[in-house]
Design a protein around this motif. Structure first.
Motif, PDB file in Angstrom:
ATOM      1  N   GLN A 145       0.840  -1.193   0.000  1.00  0.00           N
ATOM      2  CA  GLN A 145       0.000   0.000   0.000  1.00  0.00           C
ATOM      3  C   GLN A 145       0.877   1.246   0.000  1.00  0.00           C
ATOM      4  O   GLN A 145       1.924   1.267   0.639  1.00  0.00           O
ATOM      5  CB  GLN A 145      -0.904   0.011   1.241  1.00  0.00           C
ATOM      6  N   PRO A 146       0.468   2.291  -0.722  1.00  0.00           N
ATOM      7  CA  PRO A 146       1.273   3.521  -0.706  1.00  0.00           C
ATOM      8  C   PRO A 146       1.239   4.158   0.681  1.00  0.00           C
ATOM      9  O   PRO A 146       0.257   4.011   1.410  1.00  0.00           O
ATOM     10  CB  PRO A 146       0.587   4.404  -1.745  1.00  0.00           C
ATOM     11  N   PRO A 147       2.307   4.850   1.052  1.00  0.00           N
ATOM     12  CA  PRO A 147       2.344   5.497   2.370  1.00  0.00           C
ATOM     13  C   PRO A 147       1.286   6.588   2.467  1.00  0.00           C
ATOM     14  O   PRO A 147       0.909   7.208   1.479  1.00  0.00           O
ATOM     15  CB  PRO A 147       3.743   6.112   2.452  1.00  0.00           C
ATOM     16  N   ILE A 154       1.971  11.296   7.525  1.00  0.00           N
ATOM     17  CA  ILE A 154       3.419  11.344   7.782  1.00  0.00           C
ATOM     18  C   ILE A 154       3.892  12.787   7.846  1.00  0.00           C
ATOM     19  O   ILE A 154       4.676  13.160   8.716  1.00  0.00           O
ATOM     20  CB  ILE A 154       4.182  10.546   6.712  1.00  0.00           C
ATOM     21  N   SER A 155       3.414  13.640   6.930  1.00  0.00           N
ATOM     22  CA  SER A 155       3.866  15.038   6.919  1.00  0.00           C
ATOM     23  C   SER A 155       3.375  15.819   8.130  1.00  0.00           C
ATOM     24  O   SER A 155       3.901  16.889   8.426  1.00  0.00           O
ATOM     25  CB  SER A 155       3.427  15.731   5.630  1.00  0.00           C
ATOM     26  N   ALA A 156       2.395  15.295   8.846  1.00  0.00           N
ATOM     27  CA  ALA A 156       1.899  15.967  10.051  1.00  0.00           C
ATOM     28  C   ALA A 156       2.645  15.532  11.307  1.00  0.00           C
ATOM     29  O   ALA A 156       2.465  16.134  12.365  1.00  0.00           O
ATOM     30  CB  ALA A 156       0.410  15.691  10.214  1.00  0.00           C
ATOM     31  N   SER A 169       4.973   3.480  12.466  1.00  0.00           N
ATOM     32  CA  SER A 169       3.789   3.134  13.231  1.00  0.00           C
ATOM     33  C   SER A 169       2.508   3.428  12.448  1.00  0.00           C
ATOM     34  O   SER A 169       1.452   2.913  12.784  1.00  0.00           O
ATOM     35  CB  SER A 169       3.777   3.891  14.567  1.00  0.00           C
ATOM     36  N   ILE A 170       2.606   4.237  11.405  1.00  0.00           N
ATOM     37  CA  ILE A 170       1.454   4.541  10.557  1.00  0.00           C
ATOM     38  C   ILE A 170       1.253   3.454   9.518  1.00  0.00           C
ATOM     39  O   ILE A 170       0.157   3.046   9.205  1.00  0.00           O
ATOM     40  CB  ILE A 170       1.622   5.914   9.870  1.00  0.00           C
ATOM     41  N   GLY A 171       2.343   2.970   8.940  1.00  0.00           N
ATOM     42  CA  GLY A 171       2.243   1.949   7.898  1.00  0.00           C
ATOM     43  C   GLY A 171       3.536   1.850   7.130  1.00  0.00           C
ATOM     44  O   GLY A 171       4.573   2.341   7.562  1.00  0.00           O
ATOM     45  N   ASP A 172       3.485   1.236   5.961  1.00  0.00           N
ATOM     46  CA  ASP A 172       4.666   1.012   5.125  1.00  0.00           C
ATOM     47  C   ASP A 172       5.165   2.347   4.583  1.00  0.00           C
ATOM     48  O   ASP A 172       4.433   3.044   3.893  1.00  0.00           O
ATOM     49  CB  ASP A 172       4.325   0.065   3.983  1.00  0.00           C
ATOM     50  N   VAL A 173       6.408   2.726   4.907  1.00  0.00           N
ATOM     51  CA  VAL A 173       6.965   3.991   4.412  1.00  0.00           C
ATOM     52  C   VAL A 173       8.062   3.783   3.409  1.00  0.00           C
ATOM     53  O   VAL A 173       8.614   4.732   2.885  1.00  0.00           O
ATOM     54  CB  VAL A 173       7.514   4.874   5.580  1.00  0.00           C
TER      55      VAL A 173
END
Length: 123
Positions: free
Chosen positions: A19-21, A26-28, A118-122
């Motif tokens: 999945q795309p990041p 992330i920018s927040a 922690s958000i997902g795949d980066v």
């Protein structure tokens, strides 16, 4: 999984595409905004210093030719000294960038990647 019947056949495993990041989340992140802010502050100052000194050198060559041609010692003119100072400015800003990156930006990048993980795949 069984072996292929013929030697030229291969067995493939199909996996779902990653999945795309979530770049908005992330920018927040505080780690990410700190990283971007420090990088932006340095690059703004470094570009202003480098371009400002280059502009002054060009203006001096264009409008103060007599001053630039003034010999200081041993055939070295003011223009040569200022041109060498321009190269020194670029070396100093480059060395400053390397120091900032090693000391501040790389640890901030690692913290941002960890927090984004922690958000997902980066990657």
């Amino acid at each position: 999984m069984s072996a292929p019947e013929h030697p030229h056949e291969t067995v493939r495993t199909v996996t779902a595409p990653p999945q795309p990041p979530d770049w908005a989340r992330i920018s927040a992140l505080p780690e990410f905004t700190t990283l971007v802010g420090r990088r932006r502050r340095y690059t703004t100052v470094a570009v202003a210093l480098s371009m400002g000194s280059l502009a002054l050198l060009v203006l001096a060559m264009a409008f103060a030719g007599g001053v630039m041609a003034t010999t200081l010692t041993g055939g070295v003119s003011v223009g040569i000294v200022l041109a060498v100072a321009e190269f020194a400015t670029l070396v100093i800003t480059g060395a400053g960038w390397m120091r900032l990156a090693e000391r501040d930006l790389l640890p901030l990048e690692a913290a941002a990647v960890t927090a984004a993980g922690s958000i997902g795949d980066v990657r």
